[in-house]
Enzyme design. Sequence first.
Site, mmCIF file in Angstrom:
data_model
loop_
_atom_site.group_PDB
_atom_site.id
_atom_site.type_symbol
_atom_site.label_atom_id
_atom_site.label_comp_id
_atom_site.label_asym_id
_atom_site.label_seq_id
_atom_site.Cartn_x
_atom_site.Cartn_y
_atom_site.Cartn_z
ATOM 1 N N GLY B 47 0.837 -1.194 0.000
ATOM 2 C CA GLY B 47 0.000 0.000 0.000
ATOM 3 C C GLY B 47 0.862 1.229 0.000
ATOM 4 O O GLY B 47 2.091 1.143 -0.042
ATOM 5 N N GLU B 63 -0.633 1.369 -6.989
ATOM 6 C CA GLU B 63 0.155 0.498 -6.113
ATOM 7 C C GLU B 63 0.165 -0.935 -6.650
ATOM 8 O O GLU B 63 1.197 -1.601 -6.651
ATOM 9 C CB GLU B 63 -0.441 0.471 -4.702
ATOM 10 C CG GLU B 63 -0.535 1.815 -4.014
ATOM 11 C CD GLU B 63 0.812 2.284 -3.502
ATOM 12 O OE1 GLU B 63 1.744 1.464 -3.462
ATOM 13 O OE2 GLU B 63 0.925 3.477 -3.168
ATOM 14 N N GLU B 67 3.449 -2.962 -7.693
ATOM 15 C CA GLU B 67 3.840 -4.115 -6.895
ATOM 16 C C GLU B 67 3.851 -5.401 -7.703
ATOM 17 O O GLU B 67 4.672 -6.285 -7.473
ATOM 18 C CB GLU B 67 2.866 -4.256 -5.723
ATOM 19 C CG GLU B 67 3.517 -4.598 -4.414
ATOM 20 C CD GLU B 67 4.296 -3.425 -3.860
ATOM 21 O OE1 GLU B 67 5.520 -3.550 -3.773
ATOM 22 O OE2 GLU B 67 3.689 -2.392 -3.525
ATOM 23 N N PRO B 85 -7.867 6.006 15.482
ATOM 24 C CA PRO B 85 -6.810 7.005 15.622
ATOM 25 C C PRO B 85 -5.467 6.397 16.035
ATOM 26 O O PRO B 85 -4.418 6.992 15.781
ATOM 27 C CB PRO B 85 -7.334 7.941 16.708
ATOM 28 C CG PRO B 85 -8.730 7.565 16.977
ATOM 29 C CD PRO B 85 -9.037 6.267 16.316
ATOM 30 N N GLU B 120 11.252 -6.663 0.204
ATOM 31 C CA GLU B 120 11.037 -8.066 -0.101
ATOM 32 C C GLU B 120 9.533 -8.263 -0.297
ATOM 33 O O GLU B 120 8.728 -7.704 0.438
ATOM 34 C CB GLU B 120 11.519 -8.921 1.072
ATOM 35 C CG GLU B 120 11.667 -10.395 0.784
ATOM 36 C CD GLU B 120 12.023 -11.166 2.042
ATOM 37 O OE1 GLU B 120 11.922 -12.393 2.027
ATOM 38 O OE2 GLU B 120 12.389 -10.518 3.047
#
Lengths: 239, 239
Positions: B47, B63, B67, B85, B120
């Site tokens: 992400g 993303e 990826e 939060p 990785e």
Amino acid sequence: MPGLPDAVVPVALAADLVVLTLVDGSLHVLAVRRAEAPFIGRWALPGGFVREGESAQRAAERELAEETGLGSRVHLEQLASYSDPARDPRGRVVSVAHLALVPADDAPPEAMRAGGDAAEVAWLPVTDDGSTAEPLAFDHARILRDGVERARAKLEYSALAAAFCEEEFTVGELRRVYDAVWGVRLDARNFHRKVTGARGFLDPVGTTTTRDGGRPAALFRRGPASTLNPPITRPPEPD
Amino acid sequence: MPGLPDAVVPVALAADLVVLTLVDGSLHVLAVRRAEAPFIGRWALPGGFVREGESAQRAAERELAEETGLGSRVHLEQLASYSDPARDPRGRVVSVAHLALVPADDAPPEAMRAGGDAAEVAWLPVTDDGSTAEPLAFDHARILRDGVERARAKLEYSALAAAFCEEEFTVGELRRVYDAVWGVRLDARNFHRKVTGARGFLDPVGTTTTRDGGRPAALFRRGPASTLNPPITRPPEPD
DNA sequence: CCAAAAGTGTTGCGATTACACCCATGG
DNA sequence: CCATGGGTGTAATCGCAACACTTTTGG
């Protein structure tokens, strides 16, 4: 934003609400008339900004309580998030929309706290295609459509319908929820068998009521089951 | 935040991904090992932060391409948002999680672009309860569980399973998706009848293949239907 | 020929539908 | 006594699980 990469863009986080109920046996959504720009004078879904130390869920609960006065007795779940950069002309506002279902004819708009910035609050009728007669502010029409669709879908396989009923309700009242939300007329006899047969779905109270007229009807509460097996199937659309 | 009330607290918006695939007939999730604090060295869902002028959906697409290198051929949908939060020790980070399904044995981790900050990348096996052997960073275990549950549920009534297959696939390959994701063994004969009978679900290509051994199997593509009626029912759990 | 996977036919059972019928109340 | 809604019984039907059986390849 300390501790985070420099490139991170700050956004404002809002929690908006699709609050559905039944008024006179038809689906309605809670709306507030905007008192400020942008979209001044337009109907909008209730909502507000998430505060410091608050999750979107908690913000939604707070807004719901402020707007309707109803504390518990309401079903509340996250619906989806809307993050189109252009969705709010004031800037980068991301909305986490929530779906709330409140019992029929509870919390009439007159009784609602007109607190905060809400100038006017009303239940607007929802049409079959999940929209309102008057246009909504921002991308709220889209959010409403998603909410109505979610509610319709979840009736099939979940115990959600009871969220539209009072604490204690009759099988007939529950059936009229399906009739209203789906816009159909289910067979009262088969529906009765189905829901009373589903284990864990209904808890018999033991008492009866005649508030719907006719023969006294047994009262039930929501049972422990959250999913409904077998599901209540929506009648197929005529081709 | 100009144009917005003073009290609005700025948050960072992240788009995280639950990327599922089948490796050797069992469910795996894409994970990256964190190269930075917090949770340095731990596996995490891929992400990143949403950029200026970008929606969460677009950020997730970006993303995913970064990826996996896979452009299209992937199913991508919004899952849910996480806004506790305290979920990120660095500060107020709200994550819009997305669910992605990629074809089996596509994009092996070695072939993945090790670009960006990902040290990785690996496919981690997903257990029956929707978790991984090693703990994940942040609240990613929770997000993964929600993603797996969503995938399992949507197989029943949607055309999602084909997202785990190549462009052209056999009925047997499709059935093995259900077997893997649900952890069951469906009857090959009844499954065949059901999916080939569902209108709009499968488009026959006309050719056959023997890549699965045995008698040649007809090849299909995804049909136009996105929902599956009647649904493929998951066998009931033994009491 | 044998193993393996793809497909087709058939049968029995359980769920669902459609409706007839009875029940208990208020007016 | 009748209208109204609640609730039960039942027969026809549909969908589906289970499984026997045939087909077509590779080795």
